[in-house]
Design a protein around this motif. Structure first.
Motif, PDB file in Angstrom:
ATOM      1  N   ASP A 543      36.369  10.917  25.074  1.00  0.00           N
ATOM      2  CA  ASP A 543      35.882  12.056  24.292  1.00  0.00           C
ATOM      3  C   ASP A 543      34.691  11.692  23.423  1.00  0.00           C
ATOM      4  O   ASP A 543      34.083  12.568  22.797  1.00  0.00           O
ATOM      5  N   THR A 544      34.325  10.411  23.382  1.00  0.00           N
ATOM      6  CA  THR A 544      33.126  10.001  22.648  1.00  0.00           C
ATOM      7  C   THR A 544      31.894  10.006  23.537  1.00  0.00           C
ATOM      8  O   THR A 544      30.768   9.890  23.043  1.00  0.00           O
ATOM      9  N   VAL A 609      24.794   9.033  29.907  1.00  0.00           N
ATOM     10  CA  VAL A 609      23.628   8.528  29.175  1.00  0.00           C
ATOM     11  C   VAL A 609      24.032   8.290  27.726  1.00  0.00           C
ATOM     12  O   VAL A 609      24.564   9.196  27.067  1.00  0.00           O
ATOM     13  N   ARG A 610      23.765   7.083  27.239  1.00  0.00           N
ATOM     14  CA  ARG A 610      24.105   6.746  25.859  1.00  0.00           C
ATOM     15  C   ARG A 610      22.822   6.464  25.080  1.00  0.00           C
ATOM     16  O   ARG A 610      21.911   5.812  25.568  1.00  0.00           O
ATOM     17  N   GLN A 631      25.201  11.951  22.715  1.00  0.00           N
ATOM     18  CA  GLN A 631      24.265  12.577  21.787  1.00  0.00           C
ATOM     19  C   GLN A 631      24.391  14.099  21.852  1.00  0.00           C
ATOM     20  O   GLN A 631      25.094  14.640  22.715  1.00  0.00           O
ATOM     21  N   ARG A 632      23.701  14.764  20.936  1.00  0.00           N
ATOM     22  CA  ARG A 632      23.662  16.218  20.955  1.00  0.00           C
ATOM     23  C   ARG A 632      22.488  16.679  21.815  1.00  0.00           C
ATOM     24  O   ARG A 632      21.366  16.221  21.624  1.00  0.00           O
ATOM     25  N   ASP A 643      27.882  17.222  25.968  1.00  0.00           N
ATOM     26  CA  ASP A 643      27.282  16.393  24.935  1.00  0.00           C
ATOM     27  C   ASP A 643      28.336  16.087  23.870  1.00  0.00           C
ATOM     28  O   ASP A 643      29.526  16.411  24.039  1.00  0.00           O
ATOM     29  N   ALA A 644      27.903  15.457  22.767  1.00  0.00           N
ATOM     30  CA  ALA A 644      28.852  15.025  21.742  1.00  0.00           C
ATOM     31  C   ALA A 644      29.648  16.196  21.179  1.00  0.00           C
ATOM     32  O   ALA A 644      30.867  16.090  20.964  1.00  0.00           O
TER      33      ALA A 644
END
Length: 689
Positions: A543-544, A609-610, A631-632, A643-644
């Motif tokens: 979930d992260t 993608v981080r 990320q947002r 996204d986040a």
């Protein structure tokens, strides 16, 4: 002439008359379980309707013909279980932190324990957080202590302050996995986190009976470990007070690998051995006084002594739910003695189960409740069936036979539950228990009582010396057997219906009277067949948005060797193939390029993608059908995106190849719109504490 079907059904029903009460906790459990599997939180109108059904069923149970009354009672218990679980969930409603917090944390210590990583943890109430409305503050938070500590000796009642990180309790690490959010909800735990700064004391411990008992508990634990240094002292402290803080990680692992970890928990075994020894010793002592034995009910006096000893043991051990459950079970047994009833019957077990479910219905889904009552029910049923059938054995061999049978029966009854919850099977657990459990009964627990008695005159060392002998043997057995090749096996997590089917099959075999009872093993076999065909998710995402794991021929491959370690460990254990995270990360299957990880599932592609820089450099969706990032995202992308912000709402993801493309399931979808995940608001109830 043949027997009419109606008459035949009546005969079958009448035959069940003596065992119908045993079905009461079973039906109540089905109702409680139904509440926890609902996709949405019940509304107030539904509770009112169910209340009406309960009232009607109660009336019908009094006015219907005898043969129809059990059906009305079953409907009553089923609906009551669902309603009661909902009432319990509503009654413990408390604020939950809705964001990641960093700042000062102030509160009163209510629990001191250790985390899975062996860090000291403090559970605080009366919490104060910077710049937060008191109405939004969590009632309780739990903080793990890292960094340099030791400036204070944390004890319950002390008010402390620290600077730390807090987050809302996390949901399942995969759809359908263990739901920590639900457990935290019933513990009124609104946030968890950690601190790397020293914890400071703001006020000394408050007074009260609870604090006095805690100080006594810790004093006994420290005294025992001072007299018996090393692992045996820590073991002795654990079974006397419930304080496991002195146990080393290697010792704990060996005890678990040999199915001896239950000897650490103050549960039914310890409570039964302790109270049974007190009962037997008091009764024997009173019988030695002829005038008293002939004129007074010495058996009942001994039962009262055993009950009081169990109550003190419950208070001394901290009064957790597992110990309370054990006390309820022995309490029912001793009350049966006081009422001149047989103590060890399925009816007594059913009464204990009803009491525990009434006090804590949420315990139904936990391994403690399930293993405790599975073992007890199986033992009572088997020894009831063997009553009067072991006379052919020599008298000296009967206790040995009883030990072997009890260890085998309890092991078989709890093995599926342990395997389902912990994904491991101790292949030599029966041998380890046969070599250890009898010693707990004949030496360790009697020595514990002797220690308590002799401490009044300063001679507790004698009892501790005897405990040391027994515990050294048990630890030696665990270390030796854990080193055997193949001592520990692993299994994948079963589907949601597996354990209920196995449990229902076992209960049907025990409770049903007549030839149809042999349908029970068929239901058990059905449950194991479903387990054998369990299908683990092809791709899992945290979930992260920081980690994903792909199932390959070599096992699950992970996108990173570090980070999101809790989720990585849980995934691999749920697969039934636990390895180190770095080992799983070295497996092929996930294409890595800088801060991008790509997985191909048939004709579809998933891209993770981080980092902000990597996301800004990405053109569109990078050719993927599903884009996941920590990320947002700003703006739309020509693919399915997580996204986040969206991951925080959906929870962990499960992705697999389907007939029409990629199929995505989320943890939130599986759990549903419930109180503990923020999907439903608590009802406005005037009696909420």
């Amino acid at each position: 002439m043949g027997i009419a079907p109606g008459q035949r059904m009546a005969e079958i029903w009448i035959r069940q008359r003596g065992s119908l009460f045993g079905w009461a906790p079973v039906v109540l459990s089905i109702g409680i379980g139904a509440y926890f599997t609902l996709p949405v939180e019940p509304s107030l109108p539904l509770y009112i309707i169910l209340g009406g059904v309960i009232a009607v069923a109660l009336g019908l149970s009094r006015w219907l013909p005898f043969l129809a009354r059990p059906l009305a009672v079953a409907v009553l218990l089923l609906c009551f279980g669902l309603v009661w679980a909902g009432i319990r969930a509503q009654s413990v409603a408390a604020p939950v932190l809705g964001f990641r917090y960093y700042g000062t944390i102030e509160g009163r210590i209510v629990v001191v324990d250790r985390s899975q990583s062996d860090a000291v943890r403090l559970t605080l109430d009366r919490v104060v957080l910077d710049r937060m409305d008191p109405d939004r503050r969590p009632d309780r938070v739990r903080v793990s202590l890292h960094g340099q500590q030791g400036f204070i000796d944390p004890v319950p009642g002390m008010r402390v302050m620290m600077t730390g990180h807090l987050s809302p309790p996390s949901g399942p690490v995969e759809p359908g996995g263990f739901d920590f959010q639900r457990m935290a909800w019933f513990d009124r735990l609104g946030a968890v986190g950690y601190t790397r700064t020293p914890v400071l004391a703001l006020a000394p411990p408050e007074g009260g009976a609870e604090l006095w008992l805690y100080r006594l508990r810790m004093s006994i634990s420290a005294g025992v470990q001072a007299r018996l240094p090393g692992e045996t002292g820590a073991f002795a402290a654990a079974i006397l007070t419930g304080d496991r803080s002195g146990m080393g990680r290697d010792t704990l692992d060996d005890l678990r690998a040999t199915n001896l970890a239950h000897l650490l928990a103050i549960s039914g075994l310890h409570m039964g051995l302790l109270t049974g020894f007190v009962f037997g010793a008091v009764r024997l002592g009173l019988v030695l006084v002829p005038g008293l034995a002939l004129r007074r009910p010495v058996k009942k006096y001994a039962a009262v002594a055993g009950l009081l000893a169990g109550a003190f043991y419950l208070a001394l051990s901290g009064g957790n739910v597992a110990t309370m459950r054990a006390f309820v079970m022995v309490g029912v047994m001793f009350v049966a003695v006081l009422l001149d009833r047989r103590a060890l019957t399925l009816r007594a077990v059913a009464i204990a189960a009803l009491i525990v479910l009434a006090l804590h219905p949420e315990e139904l889904t936990g391994p403690g409740f399930q293993m405790s009552f599975a073992a007890t029910t199986a033992l009572v049923a088997v020894f009831g069936a063997l009553r009067g059938r072991t006379d052919w054995l020599p008298r000296w061999l009967r206790p040995v036979f009883a030990v072997v049978v009890s260890s085998a029966v309890a092991g078989l009854a709890t093995a599926p539950i342990s395997a389902a919850h912990f994904n491991q099977i101790s292949h030599f657990g029966l041998i380890a228990n046969l070599l250890s459990v009898p010693l707990m009964g004949v030496l360790v627990m009697p020595a514990a009582v002797l220690t308590a008695c002799l401490s009044l005159i300063g001679l507790e060392g004698v009892g501790l010396w005897l405990m040391d002998l027994g515990l050294r043997w048990i630890l030696g057995v665990s270390h030796r057997i854990a080193d055997w090749d193949g001592a520990l096996g692993h299994v994948p997590s079963p589907g949601g219906w597996v354990l209920p089917l196995i449990a229902l099959g076992g209960l049907w075999l025990i409770l049903w009277q007549g030839r149809w009872r042999w349908a029970g093993p068929l239901v058990i076999g059905w449950g194991f067949w479903l387990w054998s065909g369990v299908d683990r998710p092809e791709l899992l995402v945290t979930d992260t948005g920081g980690l994903m794991g792909l199932m390959t021929a070599e096992g699950r491959a992970l996108s990173r060797p570090t980070g999101d370690g809790f989720a990585a460990t849980a995934w691999l254990e749920n697969d039934g193939a636990p390895v180190a995270q770095e080992v799983a990360a070295a497996r092929p299957g996930i294409e890595a390029s800088g801060r991008e990880w790509r997985v191909r599932l048939g004709a579809g592609t998933v891209l993770l993608v981080r980092g902000k820089t990597a996301l800004e450099a990405l053109v569109g969706c990078g050719g993927a059908e599903v884009l996941i990032t920590d990320q947002r995202l700003a703006g739309d992308r020509p693919c399915i995106t997580y996204d986040a912000n969206r991951l925080r709402a959906t929870g962990a993801l499960s992705i697999r190849e389907g007939a029409e493309g990629l199929e995505i399931a989320t943890a939130h979808e599986v759990v549903g719109e419930r109180l503990w995940n923020g999907g439903a608001a608590p009802l406005s109830l005037p009696w909420r504490p």
